[in-house]
Design an enzyme around this catalytic site. Structure first.
Site, PDB file in Angstrom:
ATOM      1  N   LYS A 101      -1.556  -3.087   2.584  1.00 34.17           N
ATOM      2  CA  LYS A 101      -1.139  -2.573   3.889  1.00 34.17           C
ATOM      3  C   LYS A 101      -0.297  -3.555   4.701  1.00 34.17           C
ATOM      4  O   LYS A 101       0.427  -3.149   5.612  1.00 34.17           O
ATOM      5  CB  LYS A 101      -2.366  -2.172   4.697  1.00 34.17           C
ATOM      6  CG  LYS A 101      -3.071  -0.921   4.189  1.00 34.17           C
ATOM      7  CD  LYS A 101      -2.315   0.336   4.568  1.00 34.17           C
ATOM      8  CE  LYS A 101      -3.144   1.596   4.361  1.00 34.17           C
ATOM      9  NZ  LYS A 101      -2.462   2.801   4.852  1.00 34.17           N
ATOM     10  N   SER A 135      -4.983  -1.196  -4.875  1.00 29.28           N
ATOM     11  CA  SER A 135      -4.476  -1.231  -3.501  1.00 29.28           C
ATOM     12  C   SER A 135      -5.193  -2.220  -2.611  1.00 29.28           C
ATOM     13  O   SER A 135      -4.637  -2.681  -1.608  1.00 29.28           O
ATOM     14  CB  SER A 135      -4.542   0.171  -2.878  1.00 29.28           C
ATOM     15  OG  SER A 135      -5.863   0.678  -2.930  1.00 29.28           O
TER      16      SER A 135
END
Length: 320
Positions: free
Chosen positions: A50, A305
Site C-alpha cells: 500500500k 500483498s
C-alpha cells in the site's frame, strides 16, 4: 483510465521510497510443471504494497493541498501507507479505521505519527466519517483504491514483475477494493497483452467476482465480508474506477476458502522472506487450490500483498 505513462511516472516518484522487491521461487512438489514465483510486497517498509499508491498520491498533490493535511479510511495496510508517506513528505495525516482492525496495524499506524479515528466495522461507515472530517477540516482525501494515482502507484508492481520475469504467463493478485489488481493488470496488459491476470479473493468476501460476472458493481453487507480472516480484503464493493480497469484488463477472478488461506499462510511461513498475513496469502492459495480454474501456464507469479500478521495468529496457524 490509467495509462502506462502514469505508472512509469509513479515508478520514478517511488524510486528510493518503496523497496524494489525481487521475485522468489516457490517450490510446490505437487506442481513441478507449473513454476510459481512470489512477489514479496511484505518486504516493504510498512510490510505491505500500500505504500506505493499512498506515496504516489500524496507526492502528486500541490504544495497548497499538502498543507491542508490528508485523511484516509482503512482497515490497516493503507492506513500505514498513508501515515508513512505523509511523514516522509511532512504532511499531517488522519486515519479513520474500523474498531475491528488488527491491533498490530492500529499500533503501527499510530507509531508513524498519524491521528487515528475509530468507527464501526463497515467499509462504507469509515468512508462516510472520513468525508465528514474532510469537509469539516479541509483535509485532502487519499482513497484506499478508487483513485487514478493510487492505481498508478500499485501498478509499479506489474512493471517490476516484467523486469524480473519478462516471460511470465500468468499473474495472480489479491482483490479487495481493486486498487492493486487495477494497476497491476493495466501495467501488464499494456506492456504484454498475452499475459493472463487473475484476481483471487476470499469466498466470504467475493464481491469482486460477483461484480465481474454481473457486469456491474455488486455490494456485499458489512457483516458478511467481516467473516473472512483476510481483514485487508473485507471491502463491501470494488471502486467504480477500479471496476472499469478490471473489466478491461482482468481475465478472471477466483475465490478461496478460509481453510485454503490458512494453509497458504502456513506454507509461506516456511521462508522468513515470504511470511504473509491472510490477505497477503490469497493469491498463493489460488495457485495451490484452484489449478482447474487457472490458465495452463508454466511461468506464474503470485503477489504477496502484505505480511502484517499477528504473531499469535501465525503461531496458531503453524500449530495446525
Amino acid at each position: 483510465m490509467v495509462t502506462l505513462d502514469d505508472i512509469c511516472c509513479a515508478q520514478a516518484r517511488l524510486h528510493d521510497v518503496a523497496t524494489r522487491t525481487r521475485l522468489i521461487e516457490f517450490h510446490d512438489p505437487e506442481s513441478a510443471a507449473r513454476r510459481l514465483f512470489l512477489k514479496p510486497e511484505n518486504q516493504q517498509p510498512i510490510g505491505a504494497f500500500k505504500l506505493r499508491g499512498a506515496y504516489n498520491k500524496i507526492a502528486s498533490l500541490s504544495e497548497q493541498d499538502r498543507k491542508r493535511g490528508v485523511i484516509t479510511y482503512s482497515s490497516g495496510n493503507h492506513a500505514q501507507g498513508v501515515a508513512y508517506a505523509a511523514r516522509a513528505l511532512s504532511v499531517k495525516a488522519v486515519i479513520v479505521m474500523p474498531n475491528n482492525a488488527p491491533a498490530i496495524k492500529r499500533e503501527a499506524t499510530a507509531a508513524l505519527g498519524a491521528e487515528i479515528v475509530l468507527v464501526g466495522p463497515g467499509s462504507a461507515e469509515r468512508q462516510v466519517k472520513a468525508e465528514e472530517l474532510a469537509a469539516q477540516h479541509g483535509y485532502v482525501i487519499v482513497p484506499p483504491y478508487n483513485d487514478e494515482q493510487i492505481i498508478a502507484g500499485q501498478g509499479t508492481i506489474g512493471l517490476e514483475i516484467l523486469e524480473d520475469l519478462p516471460e511470465v504467463e500468468t499473474v495472480l493478485a489479491p482483490v479487495g477494493g481493486g486498487g492493486m489488481i487495477s494497476g497491476v493488470a493495466t501495467a501488464l496488459k499494456l506492456s504484454k497483452p498475452s499475459i493472463k491476470v487473475i484476481g483471487v479473493e476470499p469466498e466470504l468476501a467475493a464481491d469482486a467476482q460477483a461484480s465481474l460476472r454481473a457486469g456491474k458493481i455488486v455490494q456485499f453487507p458489512a457483516d458478511e465480508v467481516s467473516r473472512t480472516m483476510a481483514d485487508g480484503l473485507r471491502t463491501q464493493s470494488i471502486g467504480p474506477i477500479n471496476f472499469e480497469h478490471i473489466r478491461r484488463y482482468v481475465d478472471d477472478i477466483v475465490t478461496v476458502s478460509e481453510k485454503e488461506i490458512r494453509e497458504a499462510v502456513r506454507q509461506l511461513a516456511a521462508n522468513p522472506k515470504t511470511v504473509a498475513e491472510p490477505s497477503g496469502a490469497v493469491a498463493v492459495a489460488g495457485f495451490l487450490f484452484r489449478h482447474e480454474q487457472l490458465p495452463e501456464t508454466k511461468l506464474n507469479v503470485a503477489i504477496i500483498s502484505g505480511g502484517n500478521i499477528d504473531p499469535k495468529m501465525l503461531e496458531e496457524f503453524l500449530r495446525g
